[in-house]
Design an enzyme around this catalytic site. Structure first.
Site, PDB file in Angstrom:
ATOM      1  N   HIS A   1       0.801  -1.240   0.000  1.00  0.00           N
ATOM      2  CA  HIS A   1       0.000   0.000   0.000  1.00  0.00           C
ATOM      3  C   HIS A   1       0.828   1.282   0.000  1.00  0.00           C
ATOM      4  CE1 HIS A   1       0.605   1.410   4.171  1.00  0.00           C
ATOM      5  NE2 HIS A   1       0.844   0.150   4.414  1.00  0.00           N
TER       6      HIS A   1
HETATM    7  N1  UDP Z   1      -3.781  -5.271   8.747  1.00  0.00           N
HETATM    8  C1  UDP Z   1      -5.045  -5.787   8.969  1.00  0.00           C
HETATM    9  N2  UDP Z   1      -5.758  -6.215   7.886  1.00  0.00           N
HETATM   10  C2  UDP Z   1      -5.281  -6.165   6.616  1.00  0.00           C
HETATM   11  C3  UDP Z   1      -3.971  -5.637   6.407  1.00  0.00           C
HETATM   12  C4  UDP Z   1      -3.258  -5.171   7.496  1.00  0.00           C
HETATM   13  O1  UDP Z   1      -5.509  -5.872  10.099  1.00  0.00           O
HETATM   14  O2  UDP Z   1      -5.992  -6.556   5.685  1.00  0.00           O
HETATM   15  C5  UDP Z   1      -3.013  -4.788   9.910  1.00  0.00           C
HETATM   16  C6  UDP Z   1      -1.636  -5.345  10.047  1.00  0.00           C
HETATM   17  O3  UDP Z   1      -1.661  -6.609  10.667  1.00  0.00           O
HETATM   18  C7  UDP Z   1      -0.939  -4.284  10.873  1.00  0.00           C
HETATM   19  C8  UDP Z   1      -1.579  -3.027  10.393  1.00  0.00           C
HETATM   20  O4  UDP Z   1      -2.811  -3.390   9.762  1.00  0.00           O
HETATM   21  O5  UDP Z   1      -1.193  -4.433  12.238  1.00  0.00           O
HETATM   22  C9  UDP Z   1      -0.640  -2.359   9.436  1.00  0.00           C
HETATM   23  O6  UDP Z   1      -1.274  -1.381   8.807  1.00  0.00           O
HETATM   24  P1  UDP Z   1      -0.754  -0.830   7.402  1.00  0.00           P
HETATM   25  O7  UDP Z   1       0.029  -1.864   6.718  1.00  0.00           O
HETATM   26  O8  UDP Z   1      -1.968  -0.284   6.737  1.00  0.00           O
HETATM   27  O9  UDP Z   1       0.153   0.411   7.830  1.00  0.00           O
HETATM   28  P2  UDP Z   1       1.684   0.595   8.194  1.00  0.00           P
HETATM   29  O10 UDP Z   1       2.023  -0.360   9.292  1.00  0.00           O
HETATM   30  O11 UDP Z   1       2.476   0.390   6.961  1.00  0.00           O
HETATM   31  O12 UDP Z   1       1.758   2.015   8.667  1.00  0.00           O
END
Ligand code: UDP
Length: 350
Positions: free
Chosen positions: A201
């Site tokens: 993403h």
């Molecule tokens: N996550 C979730 N469902 C999904 C994809 C990700 O619950 O379909 C969770 C993942 O396990 C983690 C969090 O969302 O705890 C991460 O969010 P994201 O990847 O959107 O953001 P980033 O960590 O890159 O800021």
């Protein structure tokens, strides 16, 4: 808060607040940055996060539009609520808007997940992190390197508390619950260790046709199915760029956190550009291939649990075809002792 990773961080910190409800109270502002049910309300429902007291309904605009509109509305809420502290999480536009709104009217800011840097200022998150850290009066860092970075940037030691990573707290607490309740393996007819779990993403991948199509091609060459809970932005970009999804890829809608943990625990390899998912792979003992050119979570690279491959299709393909990637040193505990949330609440009470 306003974005998916913030809900997961808030789940454990809000629980720690509730345990101290005799002496501390929390009012949540949801900016509306993520608004689809499977990107927002599912987390409030299944993780027991208190209902937001204020819903700003701001989302869907550019970075500048969102941040500006949030700043104005958060200021109004803060003038009405008059909190002792404003607590912000991570590195999104909601984080920056909350920190700026508070500091300008002299309400102290506490930042959870302070000190992280990718050293890539083209990432919107990097600017948000730097500005938020420098506006904060209490900086809760997850790792040694985050703490060291704040020193390098001249931030007073007295403001910095290394508490560990609240996402480790979440992985421990909800990990057990996921095993007991999630039905996702049955629903998607998956075999334990028989699939690769993917998430993509980051703007650097989704907004660049060459990178996004290289990633799709590499997933398409995987010897086992690639299960991909797809972020709404990525789905839109694949359509905008008119890219074809290879058969190997099993696209599903974003899943709730408990199902996500279940998928993580059962994946053979995790391929991701997410910050949170890189660490969760380690927490659940699964090798990780990171689709980025740099990472804020460098300790996992150092111990060999994570490999940075960018959007290089041949490198991704080679790693995904390896049947057993080593996880390296699983005894290292770079993210604290699983009590970061309690330590944050304790520090704020003090
Ligand atoms: N996550 C979730 N469902 C999904 C994809 C990700 O619950 O379909 C969770 C993942 O396990 C983690 C969090 O969302 O705890 C991460 O969010 P994201 O990847 O959107 O953001 P980033 O960590 O890159 O800021």
């Amino acid at each position: 808060m306003g974005a998916r990773p913030q809900f997961i961080k808030a789940a454990v910190v809000s629980r720690a607040f509730q345990e101290r409800a005799d002496s501390i109270s929390e009012a949540i502002i949801h900016t509306g940055q993520h608004f689809d049910a499977n990107m927002s309300s599912v987390f409030f429902d299944e993780l027991g996060i208190p209902v937001p007291k204020h819903n700003l309904g701001i989302g869907g605009g550019s970075h500048g539009q969102n941040t500006g509109r949030m700043l104005e509305k958060i200021e109004t809420v803060l003038l009405e609520e008059k909190p002792d502290w404003v607590l912000v999480y991570g590195d999104t536009d909601s984080t920056l808007a909350g920190a700026l709104a508070a500091v300008k009217i002299h309400i102290p800011v506490a930042h959870v997940e302070a000190g992280l840097r990718s050293f890539n200022r083209a990432m919107p998150e990097e600017i948000n992190r730097i500005l938020t850290d420098h506006a904060s009066s209490q900086l809760f860092t997850p790792t040694d390197s985050a703490t060291a970075q704040l020193k390098v940037e001249g931030i007073d030691d007295a403001k910095v508390h290394q508490v560990g990573d609240v996402m480790f707290d979440a992985a421990i607490y909800y990990g057990e619950r996921a095993l007991a309740t999630s039905k996702i393996m049955l629903d998607l007819a998956l075999e334990p260790k028989g699939f690769i779990l993917a998430t993509v993403h980051r703007a650097e991948n989704t907004d660049d046709r060459v990178r996004l199509s290289a990633i799709l091609n590499a997933f398409g060459a995987s010897p086992i199915p690639v299960v991909w809970p797809i972020h709404p932005r990525t789905r839109k970009r694949i359509a905008d760029f008119d890219l074809t999804l290879p058969d190997r890829i099993d696209i599903v809608d974003p899943v709730g956190y408990l199902d996500m943990v279940m998928l993580q625990k059962n994946a053979r390899i995790i391929a991701t550009d997410s910050g949170g998912v890189q660490k969760e792979a380690y927490f659940h003992g699964v090798p990780c291939v990171t689709l980025r050119d740099e990472t804020e979570w460098t300790e996992l690279i150092d111990i060999g649990a994570n490999r940075l491959v960018g959007a290089d299709a041949s490198q991704i393909t080679a790693l995904l075809q390896t049947t057993s990637l080593d996880l390296a040193d699983t005894s290292a505990r770079p993210y604290g002792d699983g009590h970061a949330s309690e330590d944050i609440v304790h520090a704020l009470r003090r």
